[in-house]
Scaffold this motif. Structure first.
Motif, PDB file in Angstrom:
ATOM      1  N   PRO A 134       0.845  -1.198   0.000  1.00  0.00           N
ATOM      2  CA  PRO A 134       0.000   0.000   0.000  1.00  0.00           C
ATOM      3  C   PRO A 134       0.878   1.245   0.000  1.00  0.00           C
ATOM      4  O   PRO A 134       2.059   1.185   0.363  1.00  0.00           O
ATOM      5  CB  PRO A 134      -0.783  -0.125   1.313  1.00  0.00           C
ATOM      6  CG  PRO A 134       0.117  -0.911   2.211  1.00  0.00           C
ATOM      7  CD  PRO A 134       0.872  -1.862   1.312  1.00  0.00           C
ATOM      8  N   TYR A 138      -1.114   4.728   4.220  1.00  0.00           N
ATOM      9  CA  TYR A 138      -2.408   4.122   3.893  1.00  0.00           C
ATOM     10  C   TYR A 138      -3.236   3.883   5.155  1.00  0.00           C
ATOM     11  O   TYR A 138      -2.734   3.455   6.190  1.00  0.00           O
ATOM     12  CB  TYR A 138      -2.185   2.802   3.160  1.00  0.00           C
ATOM     13  CG  TYR A 138      -3.462   2.091   2.771  1.00  0.00           C
ATOM     14  CD1 TYR A 138      -4.093   2.373   1.567  1.00  0.00           C
ATOM     15  CD2 TYR A 138      -4.045   1.143   3.607  1.00  0.00           C
ATOM     16  CE1 TYR A 138      -5.267   1.743   1.204  1.00  0.00           C
ATOM     17  CE2 TYR A 138      -5.214   0.496   3.252  1.00  0.00           C
ATOM     18  CZ  TYR A 138      -5.824   0.798   2.051  1.00  0.00           C
ATOM     19  OH  TYR A 138      -6.993   0.159   1.695  1.00  0.00           O
ATOM     20  N   ASN A 155      -4.617   7.237   0.620  1.00  0.00           N
ATOM     21  CA  ASN A 155      -4.907   5.963  -0.040  1.00  0.00           C
ATOM     22  C   ASN A 155      -4.792   6.050  -1.555  1.00  0.00           C
ATOM     23  O   ASN A 155      -4.463   5.072  -2.224  1.00  0.00           O
ATOM     24  CB  ASN A 155      -6.303   5.487   0.350  1.00  0.00           C
ATOM     25  CG  ASN A 155      -6.372   5.049   1.803  1.00  0.00           C
ATOM     26  OD1 ASN A 155      -5.433   5.248   2.561  1.00  0.00           O
ATOM     27  ND2 ASN A 155      -7.489   4.463   2.197  1.00  0.00           N
ATOM     28  N   GLU A 257     -12.785   3.257  -4.351  1.00  0.00           N
ATOM     29  CA  GLU A 257     -12.487   3.668  -2.979  1.00  0.00           C
ATOM     30  C   GLU A 257     -13.733   4.279  -2.336  1.00  0.00           C
ATOM     31  O   GLU A 257     -13.944   4.145  -1.128  1.00  0.00           O
ATOM     32  CB  GLU A 257     -11.337   4.675  -2.979  1.00  0.00           C
ATOM     33  CG  GLU A 257     -10.849   5.095  -1.599  1.00  0.00           C
ATOM     34  CD  GLU A 257      -9.972   4.057  -0.899  1.00  0.00           C
ATOM     35  OE1 GLU A 257      -9.618   4.278   0.279  1.00  0.00           O
ATOM     36  OE2 GLU A 257      -9.642   3.028  -1.532  1.00  0.00           O
ATOM     37  N   ARG A 519      -6.176  -3.183  -3.946  1.00  0.00           N
ATOM     38  CA  ARG A 519      -6.902  -2.773  -2.725  1.00  0.00           C
ATOM     39  C   ARG A 519      -8.277  -2.184  -3.045  1.00  0.00           C
ATOM     40  O   ARG A 519      -8.645  -1.120  -2.574  1.00  0.00           O
ATOM     41  CB  ARG A 519      -6.075  -1.752  -1.926  1.00  0.00           C
ATOM     42  CG  ARG A 519      -4.690  -2.236  -1.523  1.00  0.00           C
ATOM     43  CD  ARG A 519      -3.835  -1.136  -0.933  1.00  0.00           C
ATOM     44  NE  ARG A 519      -3.617  -0.048  -1.861  1.00  0.00           N
ATOM     45  CZ  ARG A 519      -2.711  -0.048  -2.838  1.00  0.00           C
ATOM     46  NH1 ARG A 519      -1.917  -1.100  -3.002  1.00  0.00           N
ATOM     47  NH2 ARG A 519      -2.589   0.981  -3.652  1.00  0.00           N
ATOM     48  N   THR A 520      -9.066  -2.905  -3.840  1.00  0.00           N
ATOM     49  CA  THR A 520     -10.362  -2.355  -4.226  1.00  0.00           C
ATOM     50  C   THR A 520     -11.562  -3.170  -3.755  1.00  0.00           C
ATOM     51  O   THR A 520     -12.696  -2.719  -3.903  1.00  0.00           O
ATOM     52  CB  THR A 520     -10.445  -2.180  -5.758  1.00  0.00           C
ATOM     53  OG1 THR A 520      -9.973  -3.359  -6.419  1.00  0.00           O
ATOM     54  CG2 THR A 520      -9.604  -1.001  -6.208  1.00  0.00           C
ATOM     55  N   ASP A 522     -13.465  -5.551  -0.538  1.00  0.00           N
ATOM     56  CA  ASP A 522     -13.478  -5.891   0.893  1.00  0.00           C
ATOM     57  C   ASP A 522     -13.657  -7.375   1.127  1.00  0.00           C
ATOM     58  O   ASP A 522     -13.296  -7.887   2.184  1.00  0.00           O
ATOM     59  CB  ASP A 522     -14.623  -5.154   1.603  1.00  0.00           C
ATOM     60  CG  ASP A 522     -14.500  -3.649   1.502  1.00  0.00           C
ATOM     61  OD1 ASP A 522     -13.518  -3.110   2.017  1.00  0.00           O
ATOM     62  OD2 ASP A 522     -15.394  -3.016   0.894  1.00  0.00           O
ATOM     63  N   ASP A 548      -4.573 -11.284  -3.301  1.00  0.00           N
ATOM     64  CA  ASP A 548      -3.997 -10.362  -2.328  1.00  0.00           C
ATOM     65  C   ASP A 548      -3.890  -8.956  -2.908  1.00  0.00           C
ATOM     66  O   ASP A 548      -4.104  -7.963  -2.212  1.00  0.00           O
ATOM     67  CB  ASP A 548      -2.619 -10.856  -1.886  1.00  0.00           C
ATOM     68  CG  ASP A 548      -1.983  -9.956  -0.852  1.00  0.00           C
ATOM     69  OD1 ASP A 548      -2.324 -10.068   0.335  1.00  0.00           O
ATOM     70  OD2 ASP A 548      -1.150  -9.097  -1.243  1.00  0.00           O
ATOM     71  N   ARG A 552      -8.511  -5.451  -0.072  1.00  0.00           N
ATOM     72  CA  ARG A 552      -8.131  -4.379   0.842  1.00  0.00           C
ATOM     73  C   ARG A 552      -7.554  -4.950   2.134  1.00  0.00           C
ATOM     74  O   ARG A 552      -7.959  -6.037   2.570  1.00  0.00           O
ATOM     75  CB  ARG A 552      -9.359  -3.523   1.203  1.00  0.00           C
ATOM     76  CG  ARG A 552      -9.831  -2.600   0.105  1.00  0.00           C
ATOM     77  CD  ARG A 552     -11.147  -1.945   0.487  1.00  0.00           C
ATOM     78  NE  ARG A 552     -11.490  -0.834  -0.396  1.00  0.00           N
ATOM     79  CZ  ARG A 552     -12.642  -0.182  -0.363  1.00  0.00           C
ATOM     80  NH1 ARG A 552     -13.575  -0.539   0.511  1.00  0.00           N
ATOM     81  NH2 ARG A 552     -12.880   0.813  -1.189  1.00  0.00           N
ATOM     82  N   PRO A 553      -6.631  -4.233   2.780  1.00  0.00           N
ATOM     83  CA  PRO A 553      -6.198  -4.635   4.128  1.00  0.00           C
ATOM     84  C   PRO A 553      -7.407  -4.740   5.050  1.00  0.00           C
ATOM     85  O   PRO A 553      -8.323  -3.904   4.998  1.00  0.00           O
ATOM     86  CB  PRO A 553      -5.254  -3.499   4.539  1.00  0.00           C
ATOM     87  CG  PRO A 553      -4.710  -2.980   3.248  1.00  0.00           C
ATOM     88  CD  PRO A 553      -5.865  -3.075   2.278  1.00  0.00           C
ATOM     89  N   LYS A 604      -7.105 -10.565   5.700  1.00  0.00           N
ATOM     90  CA  LYS A 604      -5.817  -9.973   5.360  1.00  0.00           C
ATOM     91  C   LYS A 604      -5.423  -8.932   6.406  1.00  0.00           C
ATOM     92  O   LYS A 604      -6.246  -8.140   6.849  1.00  0.00           O
ATOM     93  CB  LYS A 604      -5.908  -9.317   3.974  1.00  0.00           C
ATOM     94  CG  LYS A 604      -4.644  -8.617   3.507  1.00  0.00           C
ATOM     95  CD  LYS A 604      -4.838  -8.040   2.108  1.00  0.00           C
ATOM     96  CE  LYS A 604      -3.645  -7.213   1.641  1.00  0.00           C
ATOM     97  NZ  LYS A 604      -3.824  -6.709   0.258  1.00  0.00           N
TER      98      LYS A 604
END
Length: 614
Positions: A134, A138, A155, A257, A519-520, A522, A548, A552-553, A604
């Motif tokens: 990231p 982030y 982000n 986002e 990271r898009t 959930d 991965d 998203r984290p 994650k």
């Protein structure tokens, strides 16, 4: 009696013979040992080290099936103890939309036809086998519905659009956040007012664009940051907001986002990855598309995607400007659409709305040789994965003749009512209803399994990686989420059922990277996905790294597959940094169950600052 010195040559000869015999025996053992040792690769063939993978570039070593690997898990060398982190310059990498790859591979896309914005995936030896980091600073994304109007600046650290579109109210930088006032190139005063104006033009009851649930699926081409789609959601309209990865940097990343349904794509040379007759309305507001090129092939692609009687809302200078150039464009566009049997149903101020015909009768009345022609009978209008666009009109089948919206009932009844096109894929109404019931129960069980760790509004963007008939997505309708339903290429015929239920989705091959930013999403739901790609000799490890990338984290992965698959994937949790929380259960048996099925849910981690990169 011989002296001691006379025995030396014979003793030395024996010694050399023994050493030679031992060496030969060792080579024989080594040869046969390597031929039966499980999972070992030959570096001269694979070009990889003994750990099975290049740390950054190149695919993992092909294996002989997950069942075999699991059976020999203690000695299997294919699982790395760690996966390196990519350099920070790759924090926004989209492998199949990476223009650096185009230059490196010396490809020569036609820029005029937008081929450089289409998918060009790296060959296995050029894949990045590292985890995408990231950006610095982030944060866990702002949760829906607040995210519609603001996101963390860290982000997506790109503010160019805020300056370029400042007079159009696309977005505004506000300290550590970026705000979205709801404006657009054509609707400076807000998308909500613009949407109401379109509904008035169409004379819909109450100035509501959903028209009593008959307008549900919308395609917004050249969507910007997707504010048009954002303000359709309160009307129970879901838009597939589409834009390329172009000079308007990261517009789709901003949209995702924000929690708005959207995807990367372009009207170029290939069909969009959606089946025919998927949308009630298509929208283009200053989308800067040359609709007249190549005999109107891009308008013909919209024609393929619109349902019978579907609308095209077009807001652009050509529709209202009186200068000679725009008048010429308007005249040519009007003539083309007339020959396509579209008609103008409303025109006011800067917007014109066309309607597609509901039957084939107009096509049959055209003069012989009129262009564009009808597509040949052997053309499949639903085929869309890596299929070139065609400059022809897709006629209706006899069954769809004169049925507005393809005979679908209004939303929300559309979600659970068996659609007419079930017959085309050989599914009965009873099977459809059973599928809907099974997935409702399965989703309930998933949420119970995550209950201890799931927080309110922590899930917004969801992807079903093997959507089948859309039962998983339909079961989530009572939650404040949206679902990108992905139909694998071999099951792409089922995607039209997804759209006929009032949901959205796309065709995709999971042997390749998905067209989205890192990271898009959930939550990723993978039902039998790993078993499927293993049968096709694609890399399970490559798919885990891809998942991965798009997760998203603090996002969740739900894997529903056979136990050998789950056990193999479990060994990657530490390397993937998915080892913060996990839960595994043996689910109850239902009509869709396979033997030895397990449900494995993992979460994650949010990486700590300062993670070392390559």
């Amino acid at each position: 009696m011989k002296s001691k010195s006379e025995f030396v040559p014979n003793a030395m000869a024996v010694k050399y013979v023994l050493i030679g015999a031992i060496a030969v025996l060792g080579l024989v053992c080594l040869y046969y040992g390597s031929s039966v040792a499980p999972g070992l690769s030959r570096s001269d063939e694979d070009g990889l080290g003994s750990d099975g993978a290049d740390p950054v570039l190149g695919g993992f070593v092909p294996h002989r099936g997950l069942d075999v690997l699991f059976a020999d898990r203690e000695r299997n060398p294919d699982v790395p103890r760690s996966i390196p982190v990519c350099d920070m310059k790759f924090s926004e990498l989209i492998p199949c939309l990476d223009r650096n790859l185009i230059y490196q591979m010396k490809l020569k896309p036609n820029l005029t036809l937008m081929e450089h914005y289409e998918r060009h995936c790296p060959p296995p030896e050029r894949r990045y086998n590292c985890l995408i980091p990231p950006p610095v600073g982030y944060k866990i994304p702002i949760r829906w519905p607040a995210s519609r109007d603001e996101v963390w600046r860290a982000n997506i650290p790109h503010t160019h659009l805020a300056q370029e579109k400042s007079d159009q109210h696309w977005m505004v930088v506000n300290g550590d956040k970026i705000n979205f006032p709801g404006g657009g190139t054509h609707f400076h005063d807000g998308a909500d007012k613009y949407i109401m104006a379109v509904a008035k033009m169409l004379k819909f009851p109450g100035d509501k664009l959903d028209n009593g649930g008959s307008i549900r699926n919308v395609l917004d081409v050249g969507c910007g940051v997707a504010s048009f789609g954002a303000y359709l959601l309160p009307l129970d309209i879901i838009a597939m907001s589409l834009a390329p990865n172009d000079v308007h940097e990261n517009q789709i990343q901003f949209a995702l986002e924000r929690g708005i349904p959207s995807t990367l794509g372009v009207l170029g040379t290939k069909r969009l990855p959606y089946p025919s007759r998927s949308f009630e309305l298509a929208h283009c507001s200053r989308c800067r598309i040359d609709w007249l090129q190549r005999d109107g092939i891009l308008l013909l692609e919209l024609d393929r995607l619109l349902r019978p009687g579907g609308y095209f809302v077009y807001s652009s200078p050509e529709a209202y400007a009186h200068d000679p150039e725009n008048r010429k464009i308007w005249s040519s566009m009007y003539d083309l659409l007339r020959r396509m049997c579209w008609r103008v149903v409303a025109k006011k101020d800067q917007t014109v709305i066309w309607a597609k015909p509901m039957s084939n009768s107009c096509y049959l009345k055209r003069d012989q040789g009129t262009k564009p022609p009808l597509c040949s009978s052997d053309d499949d209008p639903d085929a869309s994965w890596n299929v070139l666009m065609k400059a022809c009109i897709s006629p209706y089948s006899a069954r769809m003749h004169r049925e507005r919206w393809s005979g679908l009932v209004p939303w929300p009844r559309r979600l659970t009512a068996p659609p007419p096109r079930l017959e085309e894929i050989g599914v009965t109404h009873a099977e459809f209803q059973e599928d809907t019931s099974v997935w409702r129960s399965r989703v309930d069980e998933y949420w119970k399994q995550m209950r201890a760790i799931l927080h309110k509004n922590s899930i917004r963007n969801v992807m079903d990686m093997n959507s089948n008939l859309g039962g998983f997505g339909a079961a989530l309708n009572d939650k404040d989420v949206w679902v990108m339903n992905v139909a694998p290429v071999h099951a792409s015929a089922k995607l039209k059922i997804i759209y006929d239920r009032g949901l959205i989705g796309t065709v995709h091959d999971w042997c390749e990277a998905f067209s989205t930013y890192p990271r898009t999403y959930d939550l990723l739901h993978a039902w039998k996905v790993f078993s499927d790609i293993d049968k096709r000799n694609c890399g399970v490890e490559d798919l885990l790294i891809e998942m991965d990338r798009i997760l998203r984290p603090e996002g969740f992965v739900i894997i529903r597959d056979k136990s050998s698959v789950i056990n193999y994937i479990r060994k990657y949790l530490l390397a993937l940094r998915w080892d913060g929380w996990s839960s595994e259960v043996e689910p109850r048996v239902d009509s869709l169950s396979s033997s030895e099925e397990r449900v494995f849910i993992v979460r994650k981690k949010l990486w700590a600052e300062g993670v070392n990169t390559m």
